[in-house]
Design a protein around this motif. Structure first.
Motif, mmCIF file in Angstrom:
data_model
loop_
_atom_site.group_PDB
_atom_site.id
_atom_site.type_symbol
_atom_site.label_atom_id
_atom_site.label_comp_id
_atom_site.label_asym_id
_atom_site.label_seq_id
_atom_site.Cartn_x
_atom_site.Cartn_y
_atom_site.Cartn_z
ATOM 1 N N ALA A 146 39.052 52.711 42.726
ATOM 2 C CA ALA A 146 40.350 52.176 42.299
ATOM 3 C C ALA A 146 41.228 51.882 43.509
ATOM 4 O O ALA A 146 41.918 50.854 43.561
ATOM 5 C CB ALA A 146 41.041 53.169 41.373
ATOM 6 N N SER A 147 41.219 52.783 44.499
ATOM 7 C CA SER A 147 41.970 52.554 45.737
ATOM 8 C C SER A 147 41.456 51.307 46.450
ATOM 9 O O SER A 147 42.237 50.455 46.898
ATOM 10 C CB SER A 147 41.842 53.772 46.656
ATOM 11 N N PHE A 148 40.136 51.198 46.527
ATOM 12 C CA PHE A 148 39.505 50.068 47.211
ATOM 13 C C PHE A 148 39.880 48.744 46.553
ATOM 14 O O PHE A 148 40.234 47.771 47.222
ATOM 15 C CB PHE A 148 37.991 50.273 47.175
ATOM 16 N N ASN A 149 39.858 48.725 45.220
ATOM 17 C CA ASN A 149 40.133 47.489 44.507
ATOM 18 C C ASN A 149 41.623 47.252 44.291
ATOM 19 O O ASN A 149 42.053 46.105 44.132
ATOM 20 C CB ASN A 149 39.379 47.475 43.179
ATOM 21 N N GLY A 150 42.416 48.323 44.284
ATOM 22 C CA GLY A 150 43.860 48.135 44.300
ATOM 23 C C GLY A 150 44.295 47.465 45.587
ATOM 24 O O GLY A 150 45.140 46.559 45.593
ATOM 25 N N ALA A 151 43.696 47.903 46.698
ATOM 26 C CA ALA A 151 43.974 47.251 47.982
ATOM 27 C C ALA A 151 43.474 45.808 47.982
ATOM 28 O O ALA A 151 44.074 44.932 48.611
ATOM 29 C CB ALA A 151 43.305 48.039 49.107
ATOM 30 N N ARG A 152 42.398 45.577 47.239
ATOM 31 C CA ARG A 152 41.847 44.222 47.165
ATOM 32 C C ARG A 152 42.796 43.264 46.444
ATOM 33 O O ARG A 152 42.760 42.053 46.671
ATOM 34 C CB ARG A 152 40.504 44.272 46.433
ATOM 35 N N MET A 153 43.637 43.806 45.560
ATOM 36 C CA MET A 153 44.631 42.969 44.890
ATOM 37 C C MET A 153 45.730 42.539 45.857
ATOM 38 O O MET A 153 46.311 41.466 45.728
ATOM 39 C CB MET A 153 45.252 43.734 43.718
ATOM 40 N N SER A 265 38.394 44.295 38.964
ATOM 41 C CA SER A 265 37.741 45.383 39.677
ATOM 42 C C SER A 265 38.503 46.688 39.498
ATOM 43 O O SER A 265 37.911 47.753 39.283
ATOM 44 C CB SER A 265 37.631 45.039 41.170
ATOM 45 N N LEU A 266 39.834 46.615 39.602
ATOM 46 C CA LEU A 266 40.651 47.817 39.433
ATOM 47 C C LEU A 266 40.527 48.367 38.019
ATOM 48 O O LEU A 266 40.425 49.584 37.814
ATOM 49 C CB LEU A 266 42.115 47.493 39.754
ATOM 50 N N ALA A 267 40.510 47.478 37.028
ATOM 51 C CA ALA A 267 40.345 47.928 35.636
ATOM 52 C C ALA A 267 39.004 48.631 35.448
ATOM 53 O O ALA A 267 38.923 49.677 34.788
ATOM 54 C CB ALA A 267 40.459 46.734 34.686
ATOM 55 N N GLY A 268 37.948 48.083 36.040
ATOM 56 C CA GLY A 268 36.641 48.723 35.948
ATOM 57 C C GLY A 268 36.608 50.082 36.614
ATOM 58 O O GLY A 268 36.001 51.029 36.099
ATOM 59 N N ALA A 269 37.283 50.209 37.761
ATOM 60 C CA ALA A 269 37.300 51.486 38.471
ATOM 61 C C ALA A 269 38.064 52.551 37.689
ATOM 62 O O ALA A 269 37.642 53.708 37.602
ATOM 63 C CB ALA A 269 37.919 51.299 39.853
ATOM 64 N N GLY A 314 34.850 40.729 38.398
ATOM 65 C CA GLY A 314 35.248 41.924 39.121
ATOM 66 C C GLY A 314 35.073 43.183 38.301
ATOM 67 O O GLY A 314 34.618 44.223 38.803
ATOM 68 N N PHE A 315 35.429 43.115 37.022
ATOM 69 C CA PHE A 315 35.261 44.275 36.139
ATOM 70 C C PHE A 315 33.797 44.677 36.051
ATOM 71 O O PHE A 315 33.456 45.870 36.137
ATOM 72 C CB PHE A 315 35.794 43.938 34.744
ATOM 73 N N ALA A 316 32.920 43.698 35.907
ATOM 74 C CA ALA A 316 31.499 43.987 35.742
ATOM 75 C C ALA A 316 30.887 44.591 36.999
ATOM 76 O O ALA A 316 30.154 45.586 36.939
ATOM 77 C CB ALA A 316 30.748 42.709 35.351
ATOM 78 N N VAL A 317 31.199 44.011 38.156
ATOM 79 C CA VAL A 317 30.548 44.479 39.381
ATOM 80 C C VAL A 317 31.028 45.875 39.756
ATOM 81 O O VAL A 317 30.243 46.714 40.218
ATOM 82 C CB VAL A 317 30.770 43.474 40.528
ATOM 83 N N VAL A 318 32.312 46.170 39.541
ATOM 84 C CA VAL A 318 32.810 47.503 39.888
ATOM 85 C C VAL A 318 32.308 48.540 38.890
ATOM 86 O O VAL A 318 32.022 49.687 39.265
ATOM 87 C CB VAL A 318 34.348 47.500 39.981
#
Length: 443
Positions: A146-153, A265-269, A314-318
């Protein structure tokens, strides 16, 4: 969802990682854009080579990096790797601002970044197990994602604005400064509150991790799926940048695509963080969702429709990768965890040197949509491997009472007997209850 935040060391680590990840995503965006538009004339093949040079070292050095992560103090190791990454980012920024950066020189820096990351990644992944107890490890891994993908946003969008406003060189300098947050966080961690490390017996041979995985069919399946996704499906810098150019966008449009991808991605994490534990069925389902999302995105006619499909991608890959990472961490013998995680990261990142040049060449010769379709096919093959394993292993079968329904047996993590300090004497005297064992009646 946030139960790992009750641990002080993890809270400090999370904040430092979040700041550092924002800078890392800014640098990744700028690196792809400068190769594509400043050092070449929109050559997607050169981008593929750059990505290959960054991701080849984790594959080539897997034995050494996993051994280092298991044998040495991970906190000190991370302070060294983060400091070196800081210096490399600053050097790239200075050379770009000075106007002396060339494509061969950027290739050299990409290789250097890959070598340092090869040591940084397994140590950083395994360090989570030093911060939180085993029962919270899956949750901590998901929050890391979640941190990784939050930063990605945040990072790519900010990088796109900075590139348009003042140039790419400043993005690398900002990234260098953000590494200080991680270094400070590592310095603040309370050493006496770290979880005791499990020590391997004997010489801790480098091949032990490979042999351990080979004896686990579930890990072999997970690693195979991750390899296919990493090699052909996760080349998002190539996909997003070339699609942005096809839609007539500049650097800010490319950065926005990466940030929109991070929403899903963040939603998936976060959804993965809600689960009590990681299960391999979600790895398989995520691969299937990725194949479907990538297939749809390849045919989107406008920039914004393509952007919307990226959220599902992004949701699927994370979902796939976060669950796979958590599954590996929570079902692996702690004495071998560093080496197994190094192998996992090598397979995930090491597939890029194989797939990225191919995907880049396909994008340059046939267009970005053909490259995205290639990634969708690879994800479909990964899904087929996972589904086949479910059928062969007997976990998926007809429901006992419903005529047309299917039943999926629980995939339980393998229980590992792991004393705090491992020794041959403890291992030989610790009773292990087998599934078929029954307590004997007293005579």
């Amino acid at each position: 969802m946030f139960r790992s935040f009750s641990v002080f060391n993890y809270r400090v680590w999370f904040i430092g990682a979040l700041v550092s990840n924002v800078g890392a995503w800014m640098q990744a965006t700028a690196l792809s854009w400068v190769v594509l538009t400043e050092l070449t004339d929109n050559d997607a093949g050169a981008m593929g080579v750059t990505m290959a040079l960054q991701f080849a070292p984790p594959l080539l050095l897997v034995g050494v990096t996993g051994w280092v992560a298991d044998r040495f103090d991970r906190r000190r190791l991370l302070m060294i790797t983060q400091s070196v990454l800081l210096l490399l980012g600053a050097a790239i920024g200075v050379l770009i601002l000075s106007g002396v950066m060339t494509l061969p020189l950027m290739y050299t820096f990409a290789l250097a970044l890959g070598v340092v990351a090869a040591f940084d990644n397994p140590a950083r992944q395994a360090f989570v197990s030093d911060l939180v107890s085993r029962e919270n490890a899956s949750n901590a891994v998901a929050l890391n994602a979640a941190s990784f993908n939050g930063a990605r946003m945040i990072g790519p969008a900010v990088a796109g604005v900075v590139i348009v406003a003042v140039g790419t060189g400043w993005v690398f300098l900002v990234n260098a400064v953000t590494f200080l947050a991680m270094i400070v966080a590592l310095a603040m961690i309370r050493i006496d509150e770290l979880i005791p490390r499990v020590k391997a017996s004997g010489a801790a041979r480098l091949a032990d991790g490979v042999r351990y995985v080979a004896r686990r069919p579930d890990l072999v399946v997970a690693f195979s799926m991750v390899f296919l996704l990493g090699a052909f499906g996760m080349n998002f810098p190539i996909f997003a940048s070339t699609m942005a150019l096809e839609f007539g966008q500049e650097a800010d449009g490319y950065g926005l695509l990466s940030s929109i991808l991070a929403i899903g991605s963040l939603a998936g994490a976060l959804l993965a963080a809600r689960r009590d534990r990681a299960q391999i069925r979600f790895v398989i389902a995520g691969a299937g969702m990725f194949a479907a999302a990538a297939l749809v995105s390849a045919f989107m006619p406008t920039y914004w429709l393509y952007a919307v499909t990226l959220m599902f991608t992004g949701f699927a890959v994370v979902t796939t990768l976060t669950t796979a990472n958590g599954y590996v961490q929570t079902t692996t013998d702690p004495a071998l965890r560093g080496r197994v995680l190094a192998l996992y990261m090598a397979i995930l990142m090491g597939g890029t040197p194989i797939g990225a040049p191919i995907v880049g060449w396909v994008a340059a010769q046939f267009g970005p949509r053909a490259a995205i379709l290639l990634g969708a096919v690879a994800a479909l093959v990964a899904f087929g491997i996972g589904l086949t394993w479910l059928l062969v292993s007997g976990r998926l079968h007809r429901h006992a009472s419903r005529r047309f329904a299917l039943s999926l047996d629980e995939t339980r993590p393998i229980t590992v007997v792991a004393p705090e300090e491992f020794s041959d004497e403890v291992a030989s005297t610790t009773p292990i209850r087998m599934p078929g064992d029954l307590p004997r009646a007293p005579r």
